[in-house]
Design a protein around this motif. Structure first.
Motif, PDB file in Angstrom:
ATOM      1  N   HIS A 182      39.030  19.358 -41.245  1.00  0.00           N
ATOM      2  CA  HIS A 182      39.707  19.892 -40.068  1.00  0.00           C
ATOM      3  C   HIS A 182      38.742  20.842 -39.363  1.00  0.00           C
ATOM      4  O   HIS A 182      38.131  21.703 -39.996  1.00  0.00           O
ATOM      5  CB  HIS A 182      40.976  20.632 -40.463  1.00  0.00           C
ATOM      6  CG  HIS A 182      42.138  19.725 -40.720  1.00  0.00           C
ATOM      7  ND1 HIS A 182      43.070  19.424 -39.771  1.00  0.00           N
ATOM      8  CD2 HIS A 182      42.498  19.048 -41.827  1.00  0.00           C
ATOM      9  CE1 HIS A 182      43.973  18.597 -40.276  1.00  0.00           C
ATOM     10  NE2 HIS A 182      43.651  18.349 -41.529  1.00  0.00           N
ATOM     11  N   LEU A 183      38.621  20.686 -38.052  1.00  0.00           N
ATOM     12  CA  LEU A 183      37.781  21.586 -37.259  1.00  0.00           C
ATOM     13  C   LEU A 183      38.667  22.676 -36.689  1.00  0.00           C
ATOM     14  O   LEU A 183      39.541  22.426 -35.846  1.00  0.00           O
ATOM     15  CB  LEU A 183      37.077  20.812 -36.137  1.00  0.00           C
ATOM     16  CG  LEU A 183      36.028  21.598 -35.345  1.00  0.00           C
ATOM     17  CD1 LEU A 183      34.868  22.006 -36.270  1.00  0.00           C
ATOM     18  CD2 LEU A 183      35.514  20.787 -34.171  1.00  0.00           C
ATOM     19  N   ILE A 184      38.467  23.886 -37.175  1.00  0.00           N
ATOM     20  CA  ILE A 184      39.272  25.036 -36.761  1.00  0.00           C
ATOM     21  C   ILE A 184      38.519  25.783 -35.662  1.00  0.00           C
ATOM     22  O   ILE A 184      37.358  26.165 -35.843  1.00  0.00           O
ATOM     23  CB  ILE A 184      39.551  25.985 -37.943  1.00  0.00           C
ATOM     24  CG1 ILE A 184      40.178  25.203 -39.121  1.00  0.00           C
ATOM     25  CG2 ILE A 184      40.438  27.138 -37.508  1.00  0.00           C
ATOM     26  CD1 ILE A 184      41.507  24.578 -38.823  1.00  0.00           C
ATOM     27  N   GLU A 185      39.185  25.981 -34.536  1.00  0.00           N
ATOM     28  CA  GLU A 185      38.565  26.703 -33.422  1.00  0.00           C
ATOM     29  C   GLU A 185      39.116  28.116 -33.347  1.00  0.00           C
ATOM     30  O   GLU A 185      40.339  28.318 -33.338  1.00  0.00           O
ATOM     31  CB  GLU A 185      38.826  25.973 -32.100  1.00  0.00           C
ATOM     32  CG  GLU A 185      38.122  26.630 -30.913  1.00  0.00           C
ATOM     33  CD  GLU A 185      38.364  25.868 -29.619  1.00  0.00           C
ATOM     34  OE1 GLU A 185      37.400  25.623 -28.873  1.00  0.00           O
ATOM     35  OE2 GLU A 185      39.531  25.496 -29.363  1.00  0.00           O
ATOM     36  N   CYS A 186      38.211  29.089 -33.298  1.00  0.00           N
ATOM     37  CA  CYS A 186      38.604  30.495 -33.213  1.00  0.00           C
ATOM     38  C   CYS A 186      38.515  30.975 -31.761  1.00  0.00           C
ATOM     39  O   CYS A 186      37.756  30.436 -30.955  1.00  0.00           O
ATOM     40  CB  CYS A 186      37.700  31.355 -34.091  1.00  0.00           C
ATOM     41  SG  CYS A 186      37.759  30.878 -35.843  1.00  0.00           S
ATOM     42  N   ALA A 187      39.291  32.011 -31.431  1.00  0.00           N
ATOM     43  CA  ALA A 187      39.339  32.500 -30.053  1.00  0.00           C
ATOM     44  C   ALA A 187      38.045  33.188 -29.649  1.00  0.00           C
ATOM     45  O   ALA A 187      37.653  33.145 -28.482  1.00  0.00           O
ATOM     46  CB  ALA A 187      40.523  33.447 -29.875  1.00  0.00           C
ATOM     47  N   ASP A 188      37.385  33.834 -30.612  1.00  0.00           N
ATOM     48  CA  ASP A 188      36.125  34.522 -30.282  1.00  0.00           C
ATOM     49  C   ASP A 188      35.226  34.526 -31.507  1.00  0.00           C
ATOM     50  O   ASP A 188      35.692  34.324 -32.639  1.00  0.00           O
ATOM     51  CB  ASP A 188      36.390  35.954 -29.791  1.00  0.00           C
ATOM     52  CG  ASP A 188      37.139  36.790 -30.817  1.00  0.00           C
ATOM     53  OD1 ASP A 188      36.540  37.103 -31.866  1.00  0.00           O
ATOM     54  OD2 ASP A 188      38.311  37.113 -30.568  1.00  0.00           O
ATOM     55  N   PRO A 189      33.917  34.755 -31.324  1.00  0.00           N
ATOM     56  CA  PRO A 189      32.966  34.714 -32.437  1.00  0.00           C
ATOM     57  C   PRO A 189      33.278  35.706 -33.551  1.00  0.00           C
ATOM     58  O   PRO A 189      32.965  35.459 -34.717  1.00  0.00           O
ATOM     59  CB  PRO A 189      31.627  35.019 -31.773  1.00  0.00           C
ATOM     60  CG  PRO A 189      31.817  34.611 -30.344  1.00  0.00           C
ATOM     61  CD  PRO A 189      33.248  34.932 -30.026  1.00  0.00           C
ATOM     62  N   ALA A 190      33.899  36.827 -33.208  1.00  0.00           N
ATOM     63  CA  ALA A 190      34.176  37.839 -34.237  1.00  0.00           C
ATOM     64  C   ALA A 190      35.171  37.317 -35.267  1.00  0.00           C
ATOM     65  O   ALA A 190      35.017  37.541 -36.475  1.00  0.00           O
ATOM     66  CB  ALA A 190      34.700  39.115 -33.572  1.00  0.00           C
ATOM     67  N   VAL A 191      36.196  36.612 -34.805  1.00  0.00           N
ATOM     68  CA  VAL A 191      37.181  36.066 -35.740  1.00  0.00           C
ATOM     69  C   VAL A 191      36.535  34.984 -36.603  1.00  0.00           C
ATOM     70  O   VAL A 191      36.769  34.914 -37.818  1.00  0.00           O
ATOM     71  CB  VAL A 191      38.395  35.497 -34.969  1.00  0.00           C
ATOM     72  CG1 VAL A 191      39.358  34.802 -35.918  1.00  0.00           C
ATOM     73  CG2 VAL A 191      39.100  36.616 -34.210  1.00  0.00           C
ATOM     74  N   ALA A 192      35.709  34.150 -35.983  1.00  0.00           N
ATOM     75  CA  ALA A 192      35.032  33.107 -36.752  1.00  0.00           C
ATOM     76  C   ALA A 192      34.133  33.706 -37.814  1.00  0.00           C
ATOM     77  O   ALA A 192      34.097  33.228 -38.957  1.00  0.00           O
ATOM     78  CB  ALA A 192      34.223  32.217 -35.804  1.00  0.00           C
ATOM     79  N   ALA A 193      33.410  34.766 -37.458  1.00  0.00           N
ATOM     80  CA  ALA A 193      32.522  35.420 -38.424  1.00  0.00           C
ATOM     81  C   ALA A 193      33.311  36.047 -39.554  1.00  0.00           C
ATOM     82  O   ALA A 193      32.913  35.992 -40.722  1.00  0.00           O
ATOM     83  CB  ALA A 193      31.679  36.473 -37.705  1.00  0.00           C
TER      84      ALA A 193
END
Length: 323
Positions: A270-281
């Motif tokens: 599953h490819l999960i998309e985050c709203a901004d780079p900080a959440v992804a990090a």
């Protein structure tokens, strides 16, 4: 869909509406009964029938009691199977079981069979009206016993692996003139091929003539992609030629074998998309979620399918429900 019971020609009325049950559940019941057989041991069919009934493996033929009245021998009124005692298990479920075992399991090589001509092989229908004019109920009446062989044990999940028994020396099928493998990667059938050999070469090589096949990197890798094993081709070429394979051909086969496994399909993600780079990090580095995902780019996380529930739970614990 073909219904195996239609091959039990002596029982009439099968084409009437709403008479026969669905085929798939019946096949499943016979398959379960076959899977319960002990590998390597002969089982007579009457013992198999008793075992099936005791274990509840019932490939029921008629949809209802009313449907039984539409099935008959010889005459739709006097020979109806709806009469009490005229539709025994062996006559209906038993004949269907014999059909599936003989048509499928035996043909696929899963079982060995003890078979004789069907006329007079069984007498479990003689009490029915019209039986005096019926030599046998089906062509499968002559199936007396069966034995689940090693391939059948593997197919039914009773063994984890299957290795074909090697043919005795000198009995392996060979083409009439053998094969000649040339340094330019051509394979030539000197005096024709057996059909099985032709099919094998067609799978691994490109046919360029009536008796000539060309081995190429593309043809070898296409065969692997289709599920074939390069060892199968190498073994056959070594067995069908009288001289060692040319160095160019062994190099070609070795190069193709080296490429096998270089790229693997590890399963869906599953490819999960985050709203901004900080959440992804945060999710990619936090100890609760990092074991379940891999970061791709600034905004995306790849989560293996089997790890998605754990990732969602860990992400929710951090205050980030996955939408």
């Amino acid at each position: 869909m073909i219904d195996e019971f239609s091959r039990v020609e002596a029982i009439k009325g099968q084409r009437a509406a709403n008479v026969l049950t669905a085929v798939k559940p019946r096949r499943t019941q016979v398959g379960a009964a076959l899977a319960a057989c002990a590998p390597g041991k002969w089982t007579d069919v009457d013992t198999l029938f008793r075992t099936m009934r005791k274990a509840g493996h019932d490939p029921r033929i008629a949809r209802t009691e009313r449907a039984l009245w539409k099935l008959y021998l010889e005459d739709p009124e006097y020979g109806s199977l709806g009469y009490d005692g005229f539709h025994n298990w062996e006559l209906l479920q038993g004949r269907y079981t014999l059909a599936v075992l003989f048509e499928y399991a035996a043909v696929l090589g899963l079982i060995d069979v003890d078979h004789r001509p069907p006329v007079g092989a069984r007498d479990d229908y003689r009490d029915n009206w019209g039986a005096d004019w019926t030599d046998c109920i089906s062509r499968y009446d002559g199936l007396l016993a069966l034995r689940l062989n090693p391939l059948g044990a593997y197919a039914t999940g009773q063994t984890a692996t299957y290795l074909p028994t090697p043919a005795p020396a000198g009995t392996a099928p060979r083409s009439s003139g053998g094969l000649k493998v040339l340094p330019n990667h051509d394979v030539v059938a000197l005096d024709g091929l057996a059909p099985a050999e032709g099919l094998l070469l067609d799978a691994f090589a490109k046919r360029t003539g009536d008796r000539v096949w060309a081995l190429t990197p593309a043809s070898l890798l296409a065969a692997v992609d289709a599920g074939r094993d390069l060892a199968e081709l190498r073994h056959h070429l070594n067995a069908a030629t009288t001289v060692p394979l040319p160095q160019t051909v062994t190099t070609l086969l070795a190069d193709a074998a080296r490429r096998v496994g270089q790229v693997r399909d590890t399963g869906p993600v599953h490819l999960i998309e985050c709203a901004d780079p900080a959440v992804a990090a945060l999710l990619a580095t936090d100890r609760r979620t990092r074991a379940h995902c891999t970061r791709h780019g600034e905004l995306h996380l790849a989560v293996p399918l089997d790890m998605l529930p754990a990732f969602r739970k860990a992400a929710l614990a951090q205050g980030y429900p996955v939408a």
